[in-house]
Design an enzyme around this catalytic site. Structure first.
Site, PDB file in Angstrom:
ATOM      1  N   SER A 119       0.825  -1.217   0.000  1.00 50.30           N
ATOM      2  CA  SER A 119       0.000   0.000   0.000  1.00 50.30           C
ATOM      3  C   SER A 119       0.857   1.266   0.000  1.00 50.30           C
ATOM      4  O   SER A 119       1.913   1.312   0.648  1.00 50.30           O
ATOM      5  CB  SER A 119      -0.900   0.006   1.242  1.00 50.30           C
ATOM      6  OG  SER A 119      -1.500   1.275   1.416  1.00 50.30           O
ATOM      7  N   TYR A 142      -1.744   5.566  -4.548  1.00 46.15           N
ATOM      8  CA  TYR A 142      -2.756   6.625  -4.518  1.00 46.15           C
ATOM      9  C   TYR A 142      -2.099   7.813  -5.187  1.00 46.15           C
ATOM     10  O   TYR A 142      -1.056   8.279  -4.719  1.00 46.15           O
ATOM     11  CB  TYR A 142      -3.134   6.990  -3.074  1.00 46.15           C
ATOM     12  CG  TYR A 142      -4.088   6.030  -2.402  1.00 46.15           C
ATOM     13  CD1 TYR A 142      -5.335   5.756  -2.959  1.00 46.15           C
ATOM     14  CD2 TYR A 142      -3.753   5.420  -1.201  1.00 46.15           C
ATOM     15  CE1 TYR A 142      -6.216   4.882  -2.331  1.00 46.15           C
ATOM     16  CE2 TYR A 142      -4.630   4.547  -0.569  1.00 46.15           C
ATOM     17  CZ  TYR A 142      -5.856   4.288  -1.139  1.00 46.15           C
ATOM     18  OH  TYR A 142      -6.724   3.430  -0.529  1.00 46.15           O
ATOM     19  N   THR A 168      -5.232   2.867  -7.207  1.00 48.33           N
ATOM     20  CA  THR A 168      -6.567   2.728  -6.595  1.00 48.33           C
ATOM     21  C   THR A 168      -7.366   3.999  -6.851  1.00 48.33           C
ATOM     22  O   THR A 168      -6.916   5.102  -6.541  1.00 48.33           O
ATOM     23  CB  THR A 168      -6.428   2.457  -5.082  1.00 48.33           C
ATOM     24  OG1 THR A 168      -5.719   1.232  -4.926  1.00 48.33           O
ATOM     25  CG2 THR A 168      -7.785   2.354  -4.398  1.00 48.33           C
ATOM     26  N   LYS A 243      -7.517  -0.170  -9.745  1.00 48.43           N
ATOM     27  CA  LYS A 243      -8.239  -0.922  -8.707  1.00 48.43           C
ATOM     28  C   LYS A 243      -9.443  -0.138  -8.204  1.00 48.43           C
ATOM     29  O   LYS A 243      -9.313   1.046  -7.876  1.00 48.43           O
ATOM     30  CB  LYS A 243      -7.295  -1.209  -7.528  1.00 48.43           C
ATOM     31  CG  LYS A 243      -7.957  -1.864  -6.314  1.00 48.43           C
ATOM     32  CD  LYS A 243      -6.911  -2.299  -5.297  1.00 48.43           C
ATOM     33  CE  LYS A 243      -7.519  -2.972  -4.085  1.00 48.43           C
ATOM     34  NZ  LYS A 243      -8.057  -2.022  -3.103  1.00 48.43           N
ATOM     35  N   ASP A 298     -11.347  -8.646  -5.656  1.00 46.56           N
ATOM     36  CA  ASP A 298     -11.296  -8.921  -4.221  1.00 46.56           C
ATOM     37  C   ASP A 298     -12.616  -8.553  -3.579  1.00 46.56           C
ATOM     38  O   ASP A 298     -13.475  -7.919  -4.199  1.00 46.56           O
ATOM     39  CB  ASP A 298     -10.105  -8.223  -3.542  1.00 46.56           C
ATOM     40  CG  ASP A 298     -10.216  -6.695  -3.518  1.00 46.56           C
ATOM     41  OD1 ASP A 298     -11.343  -6.146  -3.555  1.00 46.56           O
ATOM     42  OD2 ASP A 298      -9.161  -6.040  -3.460  1.00 46.56           O
ATOM     43  N   GLY A 299     -12.760  -8.999  -2.328  1.00 45.50           N
ATOM     44  CA  GLY A 299     -13.956  -8.680  -1.559  1.00 45.50           C
ATOM     45  C   GLY A 299     -14.611  -9.925  -1.002  1.00 45.50           C
ATOM     46  O   GLY A 299     -15.326 -10.619  -1.713  1.00 45.50           O
ATOM     47  N   GLY A 300     -14.330 -10.217   0.264  1.00 51.49           N
ATOM     48  CA  GLY A 300     -15.025 -11.298   0.949  1.00 51.49           C
ATOM     49  C   GLY A 300     -14.458 -12.688   0.731  1.00 51.49           C
ATOM     50  O   GLY A 300     -15.029 -13.657   1.230  1.00 51.49           O
ATOM     51  N   VAL A 301     -13.346 -12.796   0.009  1.00 48.48           N
ATOM     52  CA  VAL A 301     -12.779 -14.130  -0.258  1.00 48.48           C
ATOM     53  C   VAL A 301     -12.207 -14.704   1.034  1.00 48.48           C
ATOM     54  O   VAL A 301     -11.358 -14.087   1.674  1.00 48.48           O
ATOM     55  CB  VAL A 301     -11.678 -14.045  -1.344  1.00 48.48           C
ATOM     56  CG1 VAL A 301     -10.927 -15.358  -1.451  1.00 48.48           C
ATOM     57  CG2 VAL A 301     -12.298 -13.647  -2.674  1.00 48.48           C
ATOM     58  N   ARG A 322      -8.449  -8.734   4.421  1.00 42.95           N
ATOM     59  CA  ARG A 322      -8.570  -9.003   5.861  1.00 42.95           C
ATOM     60  C   ARG A 322      -8.052 -10.387   6.260  1.00 42.95           C
ATOM     61  O   ARG A 322      -7.415 -10.505   7.317  1.00 42.95           O
ATOM     62  CB  ARG A 322     -10.014  -8.804   6.312  1.00 42.95           C
ATOM     63  CG  ARG A 322     -10.473  -7.332   6.207  1.00 42.95           C
ATOM     64  CD  ARG A 322     -11.894  -7.170   6.692  1.00 42.95           C
ATOM     65  NE  ARG A 322     -12.431  -5.822   6.515  1.00 42.95           N
ATOM     66  CZ  ARG A 322     -12.985  -5.374   5.396  1.00 42.95           C
ATOM     67  NH1 ARG A 322     -13.063  -6.156   4.325  1.00 42.95           N
ATOM     68  NH2 ARG A 322     -13.449  -4.142   5.337  1.00 42.95           N
TER      69      ARG A 322
HETATM   70  C1  LIG Z   1      -7.863  -2.047   6.895  1.00 44.96           C
HETATM   71  C2  LIG Z   1      -7.867  -1.953   5.410  1.00 44.96           C
HETATM   72  C3  LIG Z   1      -7.015  -1.044   4.789  1.00 44.96           C
HETATM   73  C4  LIG Z   1      -6.993  -0.969   3.391  1.00 44.96           C
HETATM   74  N1  LIG Z   1      -6.091  -0.134   2.803  1.00 44.96           N
HETATM   75  C5  LIG Z   1      -6.052  -0.061   1.453  1.00 44.96           C
HETATM   76  C6  LIG Z   1      -5.076   0.734   0.797  1.00 44.96           C
HETATM   77  O1  LIG Z   1      -4.229   1.358   1.419  1.00 44.96           O
HETATM   78  N2  LIG Z   1      -5.106   0.772  -0.559  1.00 44.96           N
HETATM   79  C7  LIG Z   1      -6.016   0.068  -1.291  1.00 44.96           C
HETATM   80  O2  LIG Z   1      -6.002   0.133  -2.516  1.00 44.96           O
HETATM   81  N3  LIG Z   1      -6.926  -0.727  -0.689  1.00 44.96           N
HETATM   82  C8  LIG Z   1      -6.966  -0.816   0.645  1.00 44.96           C
HETATM   83  N4  LIG Z   1      -7.862  -1.661   1.244  1.00 44.96           N
HETATM   84  C9  LIG Z   1      -8.759  -2.486   0.437  1.00 44.96           C
HETATM   85  C10 LIG Z   1      -8.110  -3.835   0.110  1.00 44.96           C
HETATM   86  O3  LIG Z   1      -7.046  -3.674  -0.806  1.00 44.96           O
HETATM   87  C11 LIG Z   1      -9.093  -4.819  -0.524  1.00 44.96           C
HETATM   88  O4  LIG Z   1      -9.729  -4.190  -1.617  1.00 44.96           O
HETATM   89  C12 LIG Z   1     -10.139  -5.351   0.441  1.00 44.96           C
HETATM   90  O5  LIG Z   1      -9.611  -5.500   1.735  1.00 44.96           O
HETATM   91  C13 LIG Z   1     -10.647  -6.705  -0.070  1.00 44.96           C
HETATM   92  O6  LIG Z   1     -11.633  -7.216   0.735  1.00 44.96           O
HETATM   93  P1  LIG Z   1     -11.378  -8.331   1.893  1.00 44.96           P
HETATM   94  O7  LIG Z   1     -10.756  -7.589   3.033  1.00 44.96           O
HETATM   95  O8  LIG Z   1     -12.751  -8.805   2.171  1.00 44.96           O
HETATM   96  O9  LIG Z   1     -10.469  -9.388   1.299  1.00 44.96           O
HETATM   97  C14 LIG Z   1      -7.871  -1.778   2.630  1.00 44.96           C
HETATM   98  C15 LIG Z   1      -8.702  -2.696   3.266  1.00 44.96           C
HETATM   99  C16 LIG Z   1      -8.694  -2.806   4.633  1.00 44.96           C
HETATM  100  C17 LIG Z   1      -9.580  -3.837   5.285  1.00 44.96           C
END
Ligand SMILES: Cc1cc2nc3c(=O)[nH]c(=O)nc-3n(C[C@H](O)[C@H](O)[C@H](O)COP(=O)(O)O)c2cc1C
Length: 371
Positions: A119, A142, A168, A243, A298-301, A322
């Site tokens: 990140s 970013y 992103t 993203k 991604d999301g919920g995997v 997560r």
């Molecule tokens: C605590 C946290 C911080 C995150 N920070 C960033 C980030 O800095 N940049 C980014 O592109 N996505 C960030 N994300 C999103 C993740 O890259 C990802 O899209 C998301 O966690 C996927 O879902 P999942 O947690 O259910 O796997 C963050 C997500 C979480 C939970």
């Protein structure tokens, strides 16, 4: 537990056998504020739930007596071979989860051949994180209000050996995350976005506690636009992924802008609440891409079966956020290696039981039509 991945997996408590087990164990290893930060979503957290619901609503179709000799999860992304298509999503401030933060995450990922996206808001230097892994990292960007700062980050990522840039675009402002507000989350003094030191960054909007409304505050004047994406494309010859795209029209536009990949994502339900789950939006984006660019999601995997479902819907690879962070919190690098190993083992098992020897064999036919 600060074990290294060289320690045998038998150092892991026997009760931890799935990503969900790590999620259940994580709160005991985190402050209440850090747990709220990592686990929370925006608004009523409906998108956070929809990410899971969209995956749960899909059914798999078993196939029998298929030839599975030489089976493998190997894949190639932008010319780089990976042992499996499960990468670690960019997650900010991982030192909130573990003192060795992103370096421990990278070490654990590397031990099981998993790629990691670092990140922009990492809490450790991107150079140190990239150096901790044998698998080439990707850098999540970013775009900064000052283009020179964006160029500096790109140059550092390239110099550190990053194999791709993931810009992103779905978070020009922070989502309104009630759990964080309720927990009174603020970054502790010793955790910060160390790669952005000396850079003017986007001021963040903190409603409902913020004093002024978002519109008219000036906070959006530096929010990136399609013109900035076109500019960014010219700044790097590394593979560029965008993203946070979930609309087919945005995917089309991103492809026209020359991106090499799209990450279908709603930021883990942390930005616009009310969006459908990523698995619901993936097919339309994959259809637009039609093999022109790589599709990640991604999301919920949480399971290898979830990975298989995403691949069946058209993804080339999958990111987990997560699940990796919770494993980092519970058992450091060893936990990360363990949870990624579990996801891969579950994917292999699900592939074998659906008759898929390789990722090329995975397609819509692995999804059952019955409810
Ligand atoms: C605590 C946290 C911080 C995150 N920070 C960033 C980030 O800095 N940049 C980014 O592109 N996505 C960030 N994300 C999103 C993740 O890259 C990802 O899209 C998301 O966690 C996927 O879902 P999942 O947690 O259910 O796997 C963050 C997500 C979480 C939970």
């Amino acid at each position: 537990m600060n074990s290294t991945p060289d320690a045998p997996l038998s150092h892991i408590p026997r009760s931890l056998v799935s990503a969900a087990d790590y999620a259940a164990a994580a709160p005991a290893h985190l402050t209440e504020q850090a747990w709220a930060y990592f686990s929370g979503g925006a608004g009523d957290e409906s998108t956070l739930r929809h990410n899971r619901e969209a995956l749960d609503a899909l059914r798999l179709q078993n196939r029998v007596l298929s030839r599975l000799e030489g089976a493998s999860t190997k894949c190639t992304l932008f010319g780089v071979p990976y042992a499996h298509p499960i990468l670690i999503a960019p997650v900010a401030y991982q030192r909130l989860a573990h003192p060795e933060g992103e370096v421990a995450m990278a070490t654990g990922a590397s031990a099981v051949g998993a790629g990691m996206v670092i990140s922009t808001q990492a809490s450790m230097l991107l150079e140190d994180v990239a150096a901790a892994t044998q698998v080439p990292s990707w850098f999540q960007l970013y775009m900064q209000p000052d283009r020179d700062h964006t160029r500096q980050l790109l140059a550092r990522a390239r110099q550190a050996g990053c194999a791709a840039i993931v810009v992103t675009v779905d978070a020009p402002v922070n989502g309104i995350r009630a759990r964080e507000h309720r927990a009174g989350f603020v970054l502790p003094a010793d955790v910060s976005a160390v790669n952005l030191v000396g850079m003017q960054t986007h001021a963040s909007f903190t409603a409902p506690l913020g004093a002024s409304p978002l519109f008219g505050s000036g906070l959006l004047t530096a929010a990136p636009t399609w013109r900035d994406l076109a500019w960014l494309r010219q700044q790097t010859d590394l593979p560029l992924l965008v993203k946070g795209v979930t609309a087919a029209d945005d995917a089309r536009r991103a492809i026209e802008a020359g991106v090499d990949g799209i990450v279908v994502s709603n930021h883990g339900g942390r930005t616009l609440d009310g969006q459908p789950g990523s698995a619901s939006q993936l097919p339309a984006v994959a259809k637009v891409a039609a093999g022109q660019v790589k599709i990640l999601v991604d999301g919920g995997v949480q399971r290898g079966t979830d990975v298989l479902k995403m691949l069946a819907l058209g993804a080339d690879a999958v990111l987990v956020g997560r699940p990796a962070v919770y494993a980092l919190a519970v058992a450091g690098a060893l936990g990360v290696a363990h949870v990624m190993h579990i996801l891969r083992a579950e994917l292999e098992t699900a592939m074998a039981l659906t008759g898929c020897a390789t990722l090329a064999d995975v397609g819509p036919h692995v999804l059952a039509q019955a409810p």
